[in-house]
Write a protein that holds these residues in place. Structure first.
Motif, PDB file in Angstrom:
ATOM      1  N   GLN A  84     -12.012  -2.658   0.768  1.00 43.66           N
ATOM      2  CA  GLN A  84     -10.632  -3.119   0.888  1.00 43.66           C
ATOM      3  C   GLN A  84     -10.584  -4.505   1.520  1.00 43.66           C
ATOM      4  O   GLN A  84      -9.857  -5.394   1.071  1.00 43.66           O
ATOM      5  N   LEU A  85     -11.378  -4.701   2.559  1.00 42.11           N
ATOM      6  CA  LEU A  85     -11.377  -5.977   3.275  1.00 42.11           C
ATOM      7  C   LEU A  85     -11.814  -7.125   2.380  1.00 42.11           C
ATOM      8  O   LEU A  85     -11.358  -8.264   2.541  1.00 42.11           O
ATOM      9  N   ASP A  86     -12.678  -6.840   1.426  1.00 40.68           N
ATOM     10  CA  ASP A  86     -13.175  -7.880   0.516  1.00 40.68           C
ATOM     11  C   ASP A  86     -12.078  -8.464  -0.365  1.00 40.68           C
ATOM     12  O   ASP A  86     -12.268  -9.521  -0.967  1.00 40.68           O
ATOM     13  N   MET A  87     -10.930  -7.800  -0.454  1.00 38.94           N
ATOM     14  CA  MET A  87      -9.838  -8.349  -1.257  1.00 38.94           C
ATOM     15  C   MET A  87      -9.303  -9.652  -0.680  1.00 38.94           C
ATOM     16  O   MET A  87      -8.746 -10.481  -1.390  1.00 38.94           O
ATOM     17  N   GLY A  88      -9.418  -9.827   0.646  1.00 34.94           N
ATOM     18  CA  GLY A  88      -8.998 -11.073   1.259  1.00 34.94           C
ATOM     19  C   GLY A  88      -7.488 -11.250   1.280  1.00 34.94           C
ATOM     20  O   GLY A  88      -6.736 -10.341   1.631  1.00 34.94           O
ATOM     21  N   GLU A  89      -7.018 -12.437   0.879  1.00 40.43           N
ATOM     22  CA  GLU A  89      -5.601 -12.776   0.995  1.00 40.43           C
ATOM     23  C   GLU A  89      -4.683 -11.824   0.236  1.00 40.43           C
ATOM     24  O   GLU A  89      -3.606 -11.487   0.745  1.00 40.43           O
ATOM     25  N   PRO A  90      -5.033 -11.365  -0.979  1.00 37.88           N
ATOM     26  CA  PRO A  90      -4.153 -10.396  -1.643  1.00 37.88           C
ATOM     27  C   PRO A  90      -3.884  -9.155  -0.793  1.00 37.88           C
ATOM     28  O   PRO A  90      -2.776  -8.615  -0.814  1.00 37.88           O
ATOM     29  N   LEU A  91      -4.884  -8.707  -0.025  1.00 36.34           N
ATOM     30  CA  LEU A  91      -4.684  -7.540   0.833  1.00 36.34           C
ATOM     31  C   LEU A  91      -3.639  -7.831   1.902  1.00 36.34           C
ATOM     32  O   LEU A  91      -2.747  -7.010   2.159  1.00 36.34           O
ATOM     33  N   ALA A  92      -3.716  -9.014   2.528  1.00 37.81           N
ATOM     34  CA  ALA A  92      -2.738  -9.366   3.557  1.00 37.81           C
ATOM     35  C   ALA A  92      -1.334  -9.455   2.974  1.00 37.81           C
ATOM     36  O   ALA A  92      -0.360  -8.998   3.592  1.00 37.81           O
ATOM     37  N   VAL A  93      -1.207 -10.027   1.790  1.00 39.40           N
ATOM     38  CA  VAL A  93       0.101 -10.125   1.130  1.00 39.40           C
ATOM     39  C   VAL A  93       0.660  -8.727   0.860  1.00 39.40           C
ATOM     40  O   VAL A  93       1.853  -8.463   1.067  1.00 39.40           O
ATOM     41  N   MET A  94      -0.198  -7.817   0.412  1.00 36.99           N
ATOM     42  CA  MET A  94       0.248  -6.463   0.116  1.00 36.99           C
ATOM     43  C   MET A  94       0.711  -5.737   1.373  1.00 36.99           C
ATOM     44  O   MET A  94       1.757  -5.069   1.381  1.00 36.99           O
TER      45      MET A  94
END
Length: 731
Positions: free
Chosen positions: A400-410
């Motif tokens: 999950q952490l590897d998603m980077g910025e998209p994860l924070a936006v979500m």
């Protein structure tokens, strides 16, 4: 970019496991070895010696196979390739009604499966935990009976296999299955192989090669399918199946370096989206966050701790999570999950506080590391002066952490919505946040969003708010017409604006679909309510519509269809065009005339052919109001409530009334356009007496008992008398 790694995992089992009532096979193990020889062939093979893992005979144990495959999936990169082959028996448990099967390994014990169903190599494990998790291109060949179960999505309401169709739809995953579900795969003594594997080997040795002699997975699968096998194999090969080479003719070292070039130069594919490599991870996270079975266990957390915090922790498979308030170098925990220990985590929180001070609003999220293997994902949620409210997620899953910025936006979008009480709109909010942040989403996510938005709009109901005709006499006060308004539930006063406006972040397809669903609901619901009202004659109905929808033939066809199905006369319907919608072509779109002229002609044609009317809505808050009101063929003008609260409200209303009468005064029309003041309530600064004196005789809003409802109601005599007294200027 890291160099591509190509892995092949080959499994062959002749002898069945413990007490498996299936006859031994003759060629499964030798087939796996033969396939290895082709993939490692010094002249035509494309795999390195140390990248082919064999599980053959007694060494093919389910536990070791699962551990090895799972490690590959977790360590994979987007450029990697995984090829999995199995030859042997498949076992469908009689105690389960799931569309699933076990690949029979040397140690499979059917007697333990009812109590320990994961003690075996299941097709669902391969799909869900290996291929869905693998970041690169993946390929599966099953030479066994019941192989088609892997792709069988025809039977409904079977949760574990509902996602099998998604597996074969993913462009990074491809499969070749020996037979449809319920059928058998065969060995051939003439071939000395399993029938499917015999043709696979022929294909890879060059029979399925392209002009340059290269064999892709798609070419191999197509060749095998054309060999007249009975039963026929099942194969799915998408973009990566056509572009990933498995074998090739002898070539120079220079040519080998060009191995990643497409095996079929004639294939066209869209430009790679920046989020394409994240699609699988994003969809997995959305599933964990918003599927009912995932949420149910965490809804009880909403009382003591904010349910969103626990839900986010669970979805990210994190150790703990909290909402932390940073004020300068100080911090405090606002709410948290059970295992969030402020004292133990204080070194990381102190580092996060420094970043919050140094770089406020600089990024949607950042990761703080401290000690061995400890990581904290920080997502700023809100700002107020030097105060920053931040979501802190401790030790989330690396995938999950590897998603980077998209994860924070979500996660920020999850926090800004209500995933526990309203998961449907919350999930749509998350996808919309990705859309607005990154501009364009991969096609699969776009299709997911469209389907989700259809469900969201489809879940709405229509209520009908009366337009009241004013008069100084109580008997003259009456309901002139109704406007259909979308609501998430009956009795809700506010419109679901955020859900309705989402369509504009996605473009025409979403806008037209939204309006088509709502106008259909409005027409059918109104026809039913009118029939139940017992009134003599049907009063007019107004429904909101976007400019872009009126330019769509699909929308217009849906309006005609809904009117015919409901048995409602077209003259009953007025479509209200929001003043907030620009009448301009989209970028790259060309209109044959000036925008207002073109749109005027469009409305004139629709009014003539459909026999419906048009009105301008929200007058006073949008684009070129006077020009639109004067030049478009409108039967009504609806004035936005914002004008009522303007310091020059009476002057503006006077101007509207004059424009409404202009065409009639010039002899161009028989009747002046009707002016309706929207949003009137008992606290409005302009009185009904003043409005009536301007020649405006229609008002809509929540006042004096005139309410919106799923039913059509006449005004009570007491309400009529009260409104008439206000029109006369009596207090």
């Amino acid at each position: 970019m890291a160099p591509s790694r190509r892995w092949a995992v080959l499994i062959g089992v002749d002898q069945c496991g413990c007490d498996v009532q299936l006859p031994p096979l003759h060629y499964a193990e030798s087939d796996a070895l033969a396939l290895r020889d082709v993939l490692l062939d010094q002249e035509i093979g494309t795999f390195d010696d140390d990248a082919v893992k064999m599980f053959v005979g007694p060494e093919a144990t389910w536990r070791e196979i699962k551990v090895f495959l799972r490690d590959l999936a977790l360590e994979s990169a987007p450029s990697d390739v995984l090829f999995v082959y199995f030859a042997g028996h498949a076992l469908v448990p009689q105690w389960s009604d799931q569309l699933d099967a076990y690949l029979v390994t040397a140690d499979l014990n059917p007697g333990t499966l009812p109590r320990e169903p994961d003690n075996g190599l299941r097709m669902s494990f391969l799909k869900r935990d290996i291929f869905d998790a693998f970041a690169g291109a993946s390929f599966l060949v099953l030479d066994c009976c019941h192989a088609g179960l892997y792709a069988d999505a025809d039977r409904r309401n079977i949760k574990v296999l509902q996602t099998y169709a998604e597996a074969v739809d993913r462009p990074r995953h491809n499969a070749l299955l020996a037979c449809p579900s319920g059928s058998v795969a065969r060995e051939s003594t003439d071939y000395g192989h399993g029938t499917l594997t015999h043709h696979v080997l022929r294909a890879l040795r060059g029979r399925a090669g392209d002009e340059a002699g290269r064999v892709s997975f798609a070419q191999m699968a197509t060749f095998v399918a054309e060999q007249g096998m009975d039963p026929p194999p099942v194969h799915t090969a998408h973009v990566y199946g056509a572009t990933t080479v498995l074998t090739q003719p002898p070539m120079s070292r220079h040519d080998r370096q060009a191995l990643s070039s497409p095996a079929n130069p004639g294939i066209t594919r869209p430009c790679l989206n920046p989020l394409e490599d994240q699609t699988s991870s994003i969809r997995q996270l959305l599933g964990r966050m918003f599927r009912a079975d995932m949420r149910s266990a965490h809804q009880s957390q909403q009382g003591e701790r904010d349910g969103r915090v626990e839900l986010i922790r669970h979805a990210l498979d994190a150790g703990s999570a909290a909402v932390v308030e940073f004020v300068g170098s100080n911090f405090g925990v606002v709410n948290r999950t059970a295992r969030f220990d402020k004292d133990t985590l204080s070194p990381m929180l102190e580092l996060a506080a420094v970043d919050a001070v140094k770089h406020p609003r600089a990024t949607p999220g950042y990761v703080v590391s401290h000690g061995v293997g400890r990581q904290m994902l920080c997502v700023p949620l809100s700002f107020a002066g030097d105060r920053t409210l931040t979501l802190a997620v401790v030790d989330p899953a690396l995938a999950q952490l590897d998603m980077g910025e998209p994860l924070a936006v979500m996660l920020r979008a999850v926090w800004d919505s209500d995933p526990v009480a309203d998961p449907l709109q919350s999930e749509m909010t998350v996808l919309t946040a990705l859309r607005t942040s990154f501009g364009r989403l991969p096609l699969k996510l776009y299709d997911d969003a469209f389907s989700l938005y259809q469900q969201l709009i489809g879940s709405m109901i229509m209520v009908f708010q009366p337009v009241v005709e004013l008069d100084q006499r109580a008997t003259g006060v009456s309901v002139q017409s109704f406007e259909a308004l979308a609501r998430r539930s009956d009795g809700e006063l506010r419109a679901p604006w955020s859900a309705l406006r989402m369509a504009h972040d996605w473009g025409d397809r979403f806008i037209v679909e939204r309006d088509a669903i709502l106008v259909t609901k409005a027409i059918h619901s109104y026809a039913e309510a009118d029939a139940a009202s017992g009134w003599q004659g049907t009063k007019p109905l107004s429904v909101n519509v976007a400019v872009r929808s009126l330019l769509s033939d699909a929308y217009i066809n849906q309006v005609s269809k809904a009117l015919a199905e409901a048995g409602l006369h077209p003259r009953t319907l007025t479509l209200e065009i929001s003043e907030q919608d620009p009448i301009t072509p989209e970028p790259g779109e060309r209109w044959p005339q000036e925008p207002l002229v073109y749109f005027h002609n469009r409305l004139t044609t629709l009014a003539r052919e459909l026999r419906i009317s048009f009105a301008v809505d929200d007058f006073g808050v949008g684009y070129a109001s006077l020009a639109r009101m004067a030049e478009l063929p409108l039967t009504q003008i609806k004035v936005d409530r914002a004008i009522l609260h303007h310091p020059m409200a009476l002057e503006e209303l006077t101007l509207v009334a004059q424009v409404a009468r202009y065409a009639s005064d010039q002899g161009q029309t028989g009747q002046p356009r009707t002016v309706i003041v929207e949003g009137f309530d008992d606290d409005a600064p302009v009185s009904l007496y003043e409005i009536f004196r301007l020649g405006i005789h229609h008002v809509q809003g929540y006042f004096s008992g005139a309410v919106a409802s799923t039913t059509l109601r006449e005004l009570d005599p007491a309400v009529q008398e009260r409104i008439a007294s206000l029109v006369r200027g009596e207090k």
